[in-house]
Design an enzyme around this catalytic site. Structure first.
Site, short mmCIF file in Angstrom:
data_model
loop_
_atom_site.label_atom_id
_atom_site.label_comp_id
_atom_site.label_asym_id
_atom_site.label_seq_id
_atom_site.Cartn_x
_atom_site.Cartn_y
_atom_site.Cartn_z
CG ASN A 128 6.27 -6.64 46.55
OD1 ASN A 128 6.16 -7.85 46.41
ND2 ASN A 128 7.38 -6.08 46.95
CE1 TYR A 129 1.76 0.61 41.66
CE2 TYR A 129 1.66 -0.77 39.70
CZ TYR A 129 1.36 0.41 40.36
OH TYR A 129 0.61 1.37 39.72
CB ALA A 130 1.22 -6.55 39.91
N GLY A 132 -1.12 -5.33 44.86
CA GLY A 132 -1.81 -4.24 45.54
C GLY A 132 -2.77 -3.50 44.64
NE ARG A 133 -2.49 0.99 41.33
CZ ARG A 133 -3.04 2.15 41.64
NH1 ARG A 133 -3.12 2.52 42.90
NH2 ARG A 133 -3.52 2.94 40.72
#
Length: 152
Positions: A128-130, A132-133
């Site tokens: 999710n984080y990766a 989004g970044r």
């Protein structure tokens, strides 16, 4: 959030002096908050030569993608992607109105290059984080190309 920011500003002012520390709250997902941040910075500093976009969110969750809630995914994407776009837009508008221009730096973060983040080594965690970044690299490249084509 405002109380945490004010507390941090006060602590830093005690350590480094009032003339060296400024701070205000800003939710990068909220266009008006970002406009208020620009106005605050211009009021305190007059010119903004360097703008650093470093806000990021994992929604305070390390759940695998299959277990992530809609709310968590929306938080990650709106902070990491939409927030970056809003901040770049407002920084560009501000810098176009300064005779001296300025520089924008976008910090892309762990996992944005497709490699797993430290927590991402556990099966499917960190996706999710990766994800989004990862858009930050594209946003930065596209903005840079268009900036040079339109404003140089």
């Amino acid at each position: 959030m405002a109380e945490r920011v004010e507390s941090a500003v006060q602590g830093l002012r005690e350590e480094f002096g009032e003339q060296h520390v400024w701070g205000t709250k800003c939710d990068v997902k909220d266009g008006q908050d970002v406009k208020d941040l620009v106005a605050f910075a211009q009021g305190e500093l007059k010119y903004i030569d360097i703008w650093i976009n470093n806000a990021g969110s994992n929604a305070y969750s390390y759940k695998p993608l299959a277990e992530a809630s809609d709310e968590d995914l929306i938080e990650v994407v709106t902070t990491n992607t939409l927030g970056l776009m809003i901040c770049c837009r407002e920084a560009i508008k501000m810098m176009l109105n300064q005779h001296r221009g300025g520089h924008i730096f976008n910090i892309d973060g762990a996992g944005s290059d497709g490699r797993p983040t430290p927590r991402g080594r556990e099966i499917l965690k960190g996706v999710n984080y990766a994800s989004g970044r990862a858009g930050i690299r594209n946003e930065t490249g596209q903005t840079q190309v268009r900036w040079h084509a339109c404003y140089k």
